[in-house]
Design a protein around this motif. Structure first.
Motif, PDB file in Angstrom:
ATOM      1  N   ASP A  52       0.989  -1.043   0.025  1.00 52.54           N
ATOM      2  CA  ASP A  52       0.075  -0.101  -0.044  1.00 52.54           C
ATOM      3  C   ASP A  52       0.969   1.092   0.027  1.00 52.54           C
ATOM      4  O   ASP A  52       1.205   1.598   0.962  1.00 52.54           O
ATOM      5  N   GLU A  96       3.976   1.322   2.544  1.00 52.42           N
ATOM      6  CA  GLU A  96       3.795   0.343   3.455  1.00 52.42           C
ATOM      7  C   GLU A  96       3.008  -0.988   3.038  1.00 52.42           C
ATOM      8  O   GLU A  96       2.903  -1.200   1.808  1.00 52.42           O
ATOM      9  N   VAL A 146       0.330  -4.358   4.013  1.00 53.83           N
ATOM     10  CA  VAL A 146      -0.706  -4.204   4.999  1.00 53.83           C
ATOM     11  C   VAL A 146      -1.255  -5.699   4.859  1.00 53.83           C
ATOM     12  O   VAL A 146      -0.992  -6.258   3.834  1.00 53.83           O
ATOM     13  N   GLU A 182      -5.548  -4.939  11.735  1.00 55.62           N
ATOM     14  CA  GLU A 182      -4.871  -4.463  10.240  1.00 55.62           C
ATOM     15  C   GLU A 182      -3.486  -4.466  10.933  1.00 55.62           C
ATOM     16  O   GLU A 182      -3.301  -3.556  11.687  1.00 55.62           O
ATOM     17  N   ARG A 190       0.183  -2.724   9.379  1.00 56.97           N
ATOM     18  CA  ARG A 190       1.083  -1.957   8.644  1.00 56.97           C
ATOM     19  C   ARG A 190       2.454  -2.087   8.905  1.00 56.97           C
ATOM     20  O   ARG A 190       2.875  -2.096   9.943  1.00 56.97           O
TER      21      ARG A 190
END
Ligand SMILES: CCCCCCCCCC(=O)SCCNC(=O)CCNC(=O)[C@H](O)C(C)(C)COP(=O)(O)OP(=O)(O)OC[C@H]1O[C@@H](n2cnc3c(N)ncnc32)[C@H](O)[C@@H]1OP(=O)(O)O
Length: 153
Positions: A33, A36, A38, A111, A113
């Motif tokens: 993403d 990053e 994810v 989530e 990250r």
């Protein structure tokens, strides 16, 4: 879209955290993403620590495999190569550090990250933050090393 883990060759696709061929494992899926990475994961009732909260070992496992997957993807990206190109990059965990910042509620999707902190030779350092409903509840760092031949069964 294919996840990083979808590119792992069959002989290394049985990891409890991320192996797509491990029917009893977590089978996490990680994607880029921007800069990053994810992963999203839905804990189940059996992942309880204290009723209502997620077991910390599961969170460590998610951070671990999120980061080793990120390490592999980062090496391909650094070489401007597709993840199905050769030679393959395969990473194992050298060290895993996790800090539990707040209790993680059991119920919402989590989530994770990640961000690459360092690439040096065969080593990639990845930091990751785990969120529940947008709140950071755990943070970790993995030193990932390219898998030595001694891992080949
Ligand atoms: C596509 C494949 C996907 C497969 C599934 C994903 C894996 C999921 C995560 C896991 O559960 S992996 C299983 C748990 N991990 C292990 O069992 C690893 C066991 N340890 C080893 O095999 C070796 O010790 C290891 C590969 C980690 C390191 O051996 P090396 O011979 O490659 O390290 P080397 O001595 O050459 O050091 C290279 C760099 O890494 C650093 N390093 C080595 N071992 C380290 C360590 N344990 N912790 C932190 N850093 C470490 C070392 O300081 C050095 O840094 P610098 O270049 O900056 O000087």
């Amino acid at each position: 879209m294919q996840a990083f883990q979808d590119f792992y060759p069959e002989n290394v696709a049985h990891c409890y955290g991320c192996g797509r061929l491990n029917a009893d494992g977590h089978q996490i899926k990680t994607f880029w993403d921007g800069d990053e990475t994810v992963t999203r994961f839905q804990p189940k009732p059996e992942h309880t620590a204290i009723p209502g909260f997620v077991y910390g070992g599961l969170l460590a496992s998610l951070i671990d495999c999120h980061c080793t997957g990120t390490a592999a993807a980062a090496m391909y990206r650094a070489e401007n190569r597709a993840m199905d190109s050769l030679p393959a990059f395969r990473f194992v965990t050298g060290s895993l550090q996790v800090s539990y910042l707040k209790p993680t509620p059991l119920g919402p999707q989590l989530e994770i990250r990640g961000r690459v902190k360092e690439i040096k030779g065969r080593k990639v350092v990845v930091e990751a933050t785990l969120y529940a409903e947008g709140v950071a509840t755990a943070r970790g760092e993995v030193v990932a090393l390219q898998m030595p031949d001694s891992f080949t069964a």
